[in-house]
Scaffold this motif. Sequence first.
Motif, PDB file in Angstrom:
ATOM      1  N   GLN A   1       0.897  -1.253  -0.090  1.00  0.00           N
ATOM      2  CA  GLN A   1       0.012  -0.102  -0.137  1.00  0.00           C
ATOM      3  C   GLN A   1       0.828   1.116  -0.061  1.00  0.00           C
ATOM      4  O   GLN A   1       0.542   2.176  -0.678  1.00  0.00           O
ATOM      5  CB  GLN A   1      -0.835   0.093   1.287  1.00  0.00           C
ATOM      6  CG  GLN A   1      -1.999  -0.892   1.229  1.00  0.00           C
ATOM      7  CD  GLN A   1      -2.999  -0.525   0.303  1.00  0.00           C
ATOM      8  OE1 GLN A   1      -3.467   0.383  -0.201  1.00  0.00           O
ATOM      9  NE2 GLN A   1      -3.735  -1.593  -0.204  1.00  0.00           N
ATOM     10  N   LEU A   2       1.934   1.294   0.632  1.00  0.00           N
ATOM     11  CA  LEU A   2       2.785   2.369   1.089  1.00  0.00           C
ATOM     12  C   LEU A   2       3.624   2.691  -0.226  1.00  0.00           C
ATOM     13  O   LEU A   2       3.762   3.667  -0.764  1.00  0.00           O
ATOM     14  CB  LEU A   2       3.628   2.264   2.206  1.00  0.00           C
ATOM     15  CG  LEU A   2       2.821   2.540   3.608  1.00  0.00           C
ATOM     16  CD1 LEU A   2       4.014   2.192   4.895  1.00  0.00           C
ATOM     17  CD2 LEU A   2       2.410   3.819   3.734  1.00  0.00           C
ATOM     18  N   ALA A   3       4.081   1.467  -0.912  1.00  0.00           N
ATOM     19  CA  ALA A   3       4.838   1.595  -2.144  1.00  0.00           C
ATOM     20  C   ALA A   3       3.937   2.320  -3.333  1.00  0.00           C
ATOM     21  O   ALA A   3       4.502   2.924  -4.045  1.00  0.00           O
ATOM     22  CB  ALA A   3       5.432   0.249  -2.507  1.00  0.00           C
ATOM     23  N   ASN A   4       2.572   1.840  -3.141  1.00  0.00           N
ATOM     24  CA  ASN A   4       1.737   2.673  -4.265  1.00  0.00           C
ATOM     25  C   ASN A   4       1.163   4.016  -3.802  1.00  0.00           C
ATOM     26  O   ASN A   4       0.019   4.324  -4.142  1.00  0.00           O
ATOM     27  CB  ASN A   4       0.460   1.671  -4.635  1.00  0.00           C
ATOM     28  CG  ASN A   4       1.217   0.379  -5.073  1.00  0.00           C
ATOM     29  OD1 ASN A   4       2.131   0.437  -5.896  1.00  0.00           O
ATOM     30  ND2 ASN A   4       0.776  -0.997  -4.864  1.00  0.00           N
ATOM     31  N   ASN A   5       1.554   4.494  -2.752  1.00  0.00           N
ATOM     32  CA  ASN A   5       1.337   5.754  -2.253  1.00  0.00           C
ATOM     33  C   ASN A   5       0.108   5.867  -1.667  1.00  0.00           C
ATOM     34  O   ASN A   5      -0.745   6.800  -1.326  1.00  0.00           O
ATOM     35  CB  ASN A   5       1.284   6.932  -3.187  1.00  0.00           C
ATOM     36  CG  ASN A   5       2.794   7.205  -3.946  1.00  0.00           C
ATOM     37  OD1 ASN A   5       3.818   7.252  -3.111  1.00  0.00           O
ATOM     38  ND2 ASN A   5       2.930   7.145  -5.147  1.00  0.00           N
ATOM     39  N   GLY A   6      -0.278   4.553  -1.239  1.00  0.00           N
ATOM     40  CA  GLY A   6      -1.637   4.568  -0.443  1.00  0.00           C
ATOM     41  C   GLY A   6      -1.549   5.110   0.998  1.00  0.00           C
ATOM     42  O   GLY A   6      -0.245   5.251   1.515  1.00  0.00           O
ATOM     43  N   LYS A   7      -2.880   5.420   1.493  1.00  0.00           N
ATOM     44  CA  LYS A   7      -2.433   6.009   3.041  1.00  0.00           C
ATOM     45  C   LYS A   7      -3.130   5.001   3.926  1.00  0.00           C
ATOM     46  O   LYS A   7      -3.945   4.201   3.479  1.00  0.00           O
ATOM     47  CB  LYS A   7      -3.378   7.319   3.375  1.00  0.00           C
ATOM     48  CG  LYS A   7      -3.081   8.411   2.093  1.00  0.00           C
ATOM     49  CD  LYS A   7      -1.952   9.175   2.515  1.00  0.00           C
ATOM     50  CE  LYS A   7      -1.351   9.978   1.396  1.00  0.00           C
ATOM     51  NZ  LYS A   7      -0.831   9.153   0.241  1.00  0.00           N
ATOM     52  N   ILE A   8      -2.522   5.044   5.093  1.00  0.00           N
ATOM     53  CA  ILE A   8      -3.028   3.920   6.118  1.00  0.00           C
ATOM     54  C   ILE A   8      -3.628   4.682   7.060  1.00  0.00           C
ATOM     55  O   ILE A   8      -2.850   5.569   7.805  1.00  0.00           O
ATOM     56  CB  ILE A   8      -1.709   3.141   6.791  1.00  0.00           C
ATOM     57  CG1 ILE A   8      -0.932   2.681   5.670  1.00  0.00           C
ATOM     58  CG2 ILE A   8      -2.467   1.874   7.468  1.00  0.00           C
ATOM     59  CD1 ILE A   8      -1.225   1.593   4.742  1.00  0.00           C
ATOM     60  N   ALA A   9      -4.875   4.512   7.593  1.00  0.00           N
ATOM     61  CA  ALA A   9      -5.352   5.439   8.365  1.00  0.00           C
ATOM     62  C   ALA A   9      -5.508   4.714   9.941  1.00  0.00           C
ATOM     63  O   ALA A   9      -5.729   3.513  10.043  1.00  0.00           O
ATOM     64  CB  ALA A   9      -6.914   5.678   8.227  1.00  0.00           C
ATOM     65  N   CYS A  10      -5.020   5.673  10.964  1.00  0.00           N
ATOM     66  CA  CYS A  10      -4.816   4.949  12.397  1.00  0.00           C
ATOM     67  C   CYS A  10      -6.439   5.324  13.030  1.00  0.00           C
ATOM     68  O   CYS A  10      -6.534   6.252  13.575  1.00  0.00           O
ATOM     69  CB  CYS A  10      -3.736   5.669  13.125  1.00  0.00           C
ATOM     70  SG  CYS A  10      -3.224   4.729  14.289  1.00  0.00           S
ATOM     71  N   ALA A  11      -7.036   4.223  12.982  1.00  0.00           N
ATOM     72  CA  ALA A  11      -8.565   4.359  13.424  1.00  0.00           C
ATOM     73  C   ALA A  11      -8.609   3.922  14.964  1.00  0.00           C
ATOM     74  O   ALA A  11      -9.125   2.898  15.419  1.00  0.00           O
ATOM     75  CB  ALA A  11      -9.609   3.785  12.644  1.00  0.00           C
TER      76      ALA A  11
END
Lengths: 83, 581
Positions: B124-134
């Motif tokens: 995800q990060l390599a594809n510039n995705g964001k990880i939301a910290c819920a």
Amino acid sequence: MTATATQPILSLFLTEKVATYLQRSPEQIDETKPLTDYGLDSVYALTLAGDLEDFLGITVDPSIVWDNPSISELSVALLALTQ
Amino acid sequence: MGARPTPRRARCMMANTHTIEHGLGKPWDCTNPLGFAACLHADETGHSSREAEARLDDLGVGAMLTPRALGGSLGALDALMLNMRALFRRDPCIGLGYAGSSFIASVNVWLAGSPAQRAHVAEQLANNGKIACAYHELEHGNDFSSAAFRATVRNDTLVLNGHKQVVSNIERAQTYVLFARTDRGKGARDHSVLLIDRTALEPRAVDFLPRVRTSGMRSVVLAGFELRDATVPRDTVIGELGQGIEIALRSFQITRMALPGMFLGAVDTALRLAIRFARERKLYGASILQIPRVRATIADAFANVLLADCLVTVGARSLHELPRMGSLYAATVKSIVPQILLSTMRSIGTLLGASGYLRAGGYGLFQKLARDIRPISFGHASRANCLATILPQLPRLARKAWQPNVARAPRAVFAWDTPLRDFDPTALSLSTGGHDPIVGSFEAAASELQAASGGLAAFIHPLRAGFAAIRDDAAALSPHDCRVGAPSSAYDLAHRYAVLFAASSAMHTGASSNMRTRGFTAQPHWLAAALANLTTMLGAAPPTRGDDVTDALVAEALRRFDEDLSFDFHHTPIAPWNDDR
């Protein structure tokens, strides 16, 4: 620690510590009740683990307090840890 | 995070910061989508532009947050902090919204996730995705052990019900790290952390909540969601069921240490604005740089930036060298560094006066930075929360760790050119075991520094008195005084501990750097100013410092301004402010 740890010694130590934290007398502490029922939160688990380390002379991870919610369960787990 | 200590590390670190600064482009170019004008525009509209995001995607920030073992470049924590600081130096909204919030979320997975979960987040990060910290629920604030969002085990699935609020990027993230209650009790084994992919949630089970508007960080979109009977596979659990609080407490040791070191970039920019202002402004026929009060403000601000960097770097390096100390030192760094940075920002605001109140023009950026930096003190663990973490540890530290001849911190913590040990996440612990090599060696640090720089004796003396006092006061604390509901005098004791941690770290670093290097930070001037500021924070009267200290700090700050170098310990080149470069 000077004496060999036994479950009664550990229970007595824990009961006295918990009573001190709660500012109550040891007779008011039920060994089978979860410590969280007395309002002891995760911060107290850290303090208790520290006191246990000083008493037993071994490393005590606070998570053992989380995994064994009552004094009787905790004293059994601690006994296993010291042996 | 699997750091490989090689002698080339420092150079690689510089190269990365340089690459980021270069990629961000010229800050004062009005056509640059990542220039200050564009950042101010994003603040006014409350949205980052597509062009800005595209430029950031090209920088490969996701890889910076990903451990080397998973194909990224994340190794030593102090290096990550420096790279992220470059983003915050340009715009804290970029730093937090584009990168920092994904960092906070992903650390949970790096520490406790399965190989498949780690690979998923890395991709995800390599594809510039964001990880939301819920994690957050408004009702419970920092008391996350009361979190009510439920994940109920049903056969091989978890059924999710509840809401999460004020979460960065939740509306656009593909992946969520979600903190949920998996048992009914009041203990520390009743929550779990889950890694959930957006595609795993049936659309009918999800309601996104309206955006929450804030006074700072206005182009970071904060929102929430409400889930109703959303069913996800049981293998979404990170680590074991019931390990949530433990995973959170370990992850926080990394994130709470690193965030203040990243936010420091905003103060670097504010100080640069102040220096340009002081250079340009003429009053009563002369440059205001001649006014002692202005000079003192610049000198103090610069010394505070150096001090803050010293603390976050010592903290980050201690996670490699003294991982067992993380629970105490992360809370300590997170409690004191924001205080130093916020007070520095306030005094810079005083210097800028009315110019710092404008929303446009050459100094319009300041009011944005002053608003953006505020979450540093209440976001991701409030100061009260950090002091409450320190407090119960103090009586035992006073008895066991603050005594003569206790073990000292490894040399690599203070001698920053010494390669670091690999970071070992399994060595992070929930308690220090009664150790405290940094504050425990306070007296040793004081004696060594005094021997190396006799002129500093007057600055060291009041702090020594402070150390003796805290040792007595902490030993006298009862367990009852260590609860969350402790008297405020007990909280003051935790604050004084943090100040002495800062003093010991600065003295050790100063003594170490004095012996080995020749740069400005090897000279005693910054230490004199920093130790005086710490004495004030301790509530004592600081010694009067001579004009030589102020003059040396101002001269170095002006040199760094002219040469486009950062104001932190690392004096790294930044994207040019000065047009002729």
